[in-house]
Design a protein around this motif. Structure first.
Motif, PDB file in Angstrom:
ATOM      1  N   GLN A   5       0.832  -1.205   0.000  1.00  0.00           N
ATOM      2  CA  GLN A   5       0.000   0.000   0.000  1.00  0.00           C
ATOM      3  C   GLN A   5       0.868   1.257   0.000  1.00  0.00           C
ATOM      4  N   ALA A   6       1.957   1.249   0.738  1.00  0.00           N
ATOM      5  CA  ALA A   6       2.846   2.419   0.767  1.00  0.00           C
ATOM      6  C   ALA A   6       3.452   2.670  -0.616  1.00  0.00           C
ATOM      7  N   VAL A   7       3.909   1.608  -1.275  1.00  0.00           N
ATOM      8  CA  VAL A   7       4.471   1.761  -2.621  1.00  0.00           C
ATOM      9  C   VAL A   7       3.391   2.260  -3.572  1.00  0.00           C
ATOM     10  N   ARG A   8       2.197   1.719  -3.460  1.00  0.00           N
ATOM     11  CA  ARG A   8       1.095   2.164  -4.325  1.00  0.00           C
ATOM     12  C   ARG A   8       0.777   3.634  -4.075  1.00  0.00           C
ATOM     13  N   ASP A   9       0.742   4.035  -2.810  1.00  0.00           N
ATOM     14  CA  ASP A   9       0.434   5.432  -2.488  1.00  0.00           C
ATOM     15  C   ASP A   9       1.494   6.382  -3.031  1.00  0.00           C
TER      16      ASP A   9
END
Length: 176
Positions: free
Chosen positions: A82-86
Motif C-alpha cells: 500500500q505504501a508503494v502504491r500510495d
C-alpha cells in the motif's frame, strides 16, 4: 544517491517496531520476505525511496502502537504494497523552483489535477477489468461501463493503462 528501492524497503521493515519473533531472530527471513512488488513498481518509486521508507516506518509504527493488528508477514506485506502504491500514485513533489510565469504554474496544476482524476477513473476500470486482461478483452468488459459514465472507451482504456503503469504517456492522445 538514494539506496535501491528494495533495500530501502527492507531497511524500513527491519527498523519497524514489534516485528514477529521469526523476524526478530532471523534477519535472513526479513530479507527474503517477498512483498509482491513488480519491477515496474520498484522502478516507479526509485527516485522517492526516502518517501517510501518513511511512509512504511510510520505505518508500521502506528499499527504496532495501536495493538489492533499483529505485525505478521501478511500484514507487513500489505503495508509495504500500500505504501508503494500510495507513493506511485501521489503526484510528484512540486519542482524546487516554481515557474516564473503564473500561467505556466496554473496550467501545470490543471494537468496534475487531470492526471489525478484520470488515475482514479483508471482504478475503477481496473476493478471491472483487472490488469491480467489484455486491452482487447478489457474493451469487451468496459464498453458498457464507459457508456454508462459517459467516457469514451479509448479514454477508459488509457486511464486503465495509466493506473497500471503510473506513466502519464499512457494518456497521450486521449486525455492529455
Amino acid at each position: 544517491m538514494s539506496p535501491a528501492p528494495l533495500a530501502a524497503i527492507h531497511d524500513a521493515v527491519a527498523a519497524g517496531p514489534g516485528l514477529s519473533r521469526t523476524r526478530d531472530t532471523d534477519p535472513a527471513a526479513a530479507a527474503a520476505l517477498d512483498y509482491g512488488l513488480s519491477q515496474r513498481a520498484l522502478i516507479d518509486v526509485s527516485s522517492r525511496t526516502g518517501d517510501v521508507a518513511e511512509l512504511i516506518t510510520r505505518r508500521l509504527a502506528a499499527l504496532a502502537h495501536s495493538g489492533l493488528q499483529a505485525l505478521d508477514e501478511p500484514t507487513v506485506r500489505a503495508v509495504v504494497r500500500q505504501a508503494v502504491r500510495d507513493i506511485r500514485t501521489a503526484p510528484p513533489p512540486p519542482p524546487t523552483e516554481p515557474p516564473a510565469d503564473p500561467t505556466v504554474a496554473a496550467l501545470r496544476r490543471v494537468v496534475d489535477d487531470l492526471a489525478a482524476s484520470t488515475h482514479a477513473i483508471g482504478e475503477l476500470m481496473l476493478e471491472v477489468a483487472p490488469a491480467y486482461l489484455s486491452d482487447i478483452e478489457a474493451a469487451d468488459v468496459l464498453a458498457l461501463l464507459c457508456d454508462q459514465i459517459g467516457e469514451p472507451l479509448e479514454h477508459g482504456l488509457a486511464a486503465r493503462r495509466y493506473a497500471m503503469s503510473g506513466d502519464r504517456r499512457a494518456l497521450h492522445g486521449t486525455v492529455l
